[in-house]
Design an enzyme around this catalytic site. Sequence first.
Site, PDB file in Angstrom:
ATOM      1  N   GLU A 226      -9.030   4.119   4.029  1.00  0.00           N
ATOM      2  CA  GLU A 226      -8.679   3.320   2.864  1.00  0.00           C
ATOM      3  C   GLU A 226      -8.684   4.285   1.675  1.00  0.00           C
ATOM      4  OE1 GLU A 226      -7.727   0.294   2.552  1.00  0.00           O
ATOM      5  OE2 GLU A 226      -8.343  -0.738   4.372  1.00  0.00           O
TER       6      GLU A 226
ATOM      7  N   HIS B 179      -4.353   3.312   4.742  1.00  0.00           N
ATOM      8  CA  HIS B 179      -4.291   2.074   3.972  1.00  0.00           C
ATOM      9  C   HIS B 179      -4.760   2.349   2.551  1.00  0.00           C
ATOM     10  CE1 HIS B 179      -3.793  -1.020   7.247  1.00  0.00           C
ATOM     11  NE2 HIS B 179      -4.112   0.038   7.972  1.00  0.00           N
TER      12      HIS B 179
ATOM     13  N   GLU C 299       0.840  -1.198   0.000  1.00  0.00           N
ATOM     14  CA  GLU C 299       0.000   0.000   0.000  1.00  0.00           C
ATOM     15  C   GLU C 299       0.878   1.252   0.000  1.00  0.00           C
ATOM     16  OE1 GLU C 299      -3.208  -2.780   2.358  1.00  0.00           O
ATOM     17  OE2 GLU C 299      -2.858  -0.761   3.177  1.00  0.00           O
TER      18      GLU C 299
HETATM   19  C1  LIG Z   1      -8.617  -1.609   8.638  1.00  0.00           C
HETATM   20  C2  LIG Z   1      -9.291  -2.899   8.178  1.00  0.00           C
HETATM   21  C3  LIG Z   1     -10.748  -2.920   8.573  1.00  0.00           C
HETATM   22  C4  LIG Z   1      -9.195  -2.992   6.675  1.00  0.00           C
HETATM   23  C5  LIG Z   1      -7.805  -3.320   6.124  1.00  0.00           C
HETATM   24  N1  LIG Z   1      -7.937  -3.495   4.693  1.00  0.00           N
HETATM   25  S1  LIG Z   1      -6.601  -3.583   3.793  1.00  0.00           S
HETATM   26  N2  LIG Z   1      -5.886  -2.181   3.753  1.00  0.00           N
HETATM   27  O1  LIG Z   1      -5.711  -4.520   4.414  1.00  0.00           O
HETATM   28  O2  LIG Z   1      -6.983  -3.910   2.451  1.00  0.00           O
HETATM   29  C6  LIG Z   1      -7.258  -4.594   6.784  1.00  0.00           C
HETATM   30  O3  LIG Z   1      -7.742  -5.668   6.392  1.00  0.00           O
HETATM   31  O4  LIG Z   1      -6.378  -4.469   7.664  1.00  0.00           O
HETATM   32 ZN   LIG Z   2      -3.972  -2.164   4.505  1.00  0.00          ZN
END
Ligand SMILES: CC(C)C[C@H](NS(N)(=O)=O)C(=O)O
Ligand SMILES: [Zn+2]
Length: 309
Positions: A271, A198, A72
């Site tokens: 995100e 993220h 990411e």
């Molecule tokens: C913060 C959570 C709820 C979402 C995250 N999504 S990611 N960035 O890994 O796709 C994750 O799975 O850690």
């Molecule tokens: Zn992530």
Amino acid sequence: DFPAGYTGYHTYAETQTELQKAVANYPSLTKLGSAGTSYEGRALSLIKISDNAATDENEPEVLFTCNQHAREHLTTEMCLHIVDRLTSGYATNSAIKRLVDSTEIWVIPSVNPDGSEYDISGGTFHSWRKNRQGPGTDTNRNWGYKWGCCGGSSGSTSSETYRGTAAFSAPETRAVSNWVNSRVVGGTQQIKTHIDFHTYSELVLWPFGYTYDRTAPGLTAADATKFENLGKQMAATNGYTPQQSSDLYITDGSVNDWMWAQHKIWSFTFEMYPKGSSPGFYPRDTQIGPQTTRNDQAVDILINAAISG
Ligand SMILES: CC(C)C[C@H](NS(N)(=O)=O)C(=O)O
Ligand SMILES: [Zn+2]
Ligand SMILES: [Ca+2]
Ligand SMILES: [Ca+2]
């Protein structure tokens, strides 16, 4: 190194260079340190932005963390953009000056530098997510609140959501959590608000992740309402979708749940771009500018929330 079309992204070394440039150019506004070191020994660099940055002043503190997940890479750029905007804008933008004068802002551009460097090794992307400790631990399942409680992580070492051998078994989560613990001064946690960046899906998320319930021990209806209001306020400025973390899926051992439960820090996950799997984790570097500046107002809202309480 990043492949062609992605050279605008910062490698670990380039990220360090950017931080060193910031402290060289803005010596009174910045202080460079680290929360500790990664599994492979890279610094978990931490830059402080504030007036009189060398002094721990009695000002509310704000934390931005990026790149828990290796692939990411846009999130590392998000943290570097926050550093750039708050330092280079200080002298000319009165709104930025007010924020920086009233708070102490901490930025960790990469929580998982080992994974990030592995993901671009050999000049191609490896779609790597975890840290580089043995089979890899998903650091966002390794924080110590309700670790492994609820089917929101995996005990299988090959899984992308492998929770590790114990809470804080990952050197990276151990170091950053120890540093956050150190911000308890005179019995009061100085950090008031936090965003963990993220990619992808364009969402603003808040705790809890470990349960579908809107309220739970340590998170009252009033707390939930405040999370929702702040989350919706930020989402209104960047066009992301605001929701409780578990509305996406159940996660246990996430950073947001620990920051709130352990320290009552108003902790969110953003995100970032894109919405979907094309281009997924690897948008071209032309997207760095638009997709980092897209969060400027949300960042200001979060810093203001630390001031206003
Ligand atoms: C913060 C959570 C709820 C979402 C995250 N999504 S990611 N960035 O890994 O796709 C994750 O799975 O850690
Ligand atoms: Zn992530
Ligand atoms: Ca200050
Ligand atoms: Ca302080």
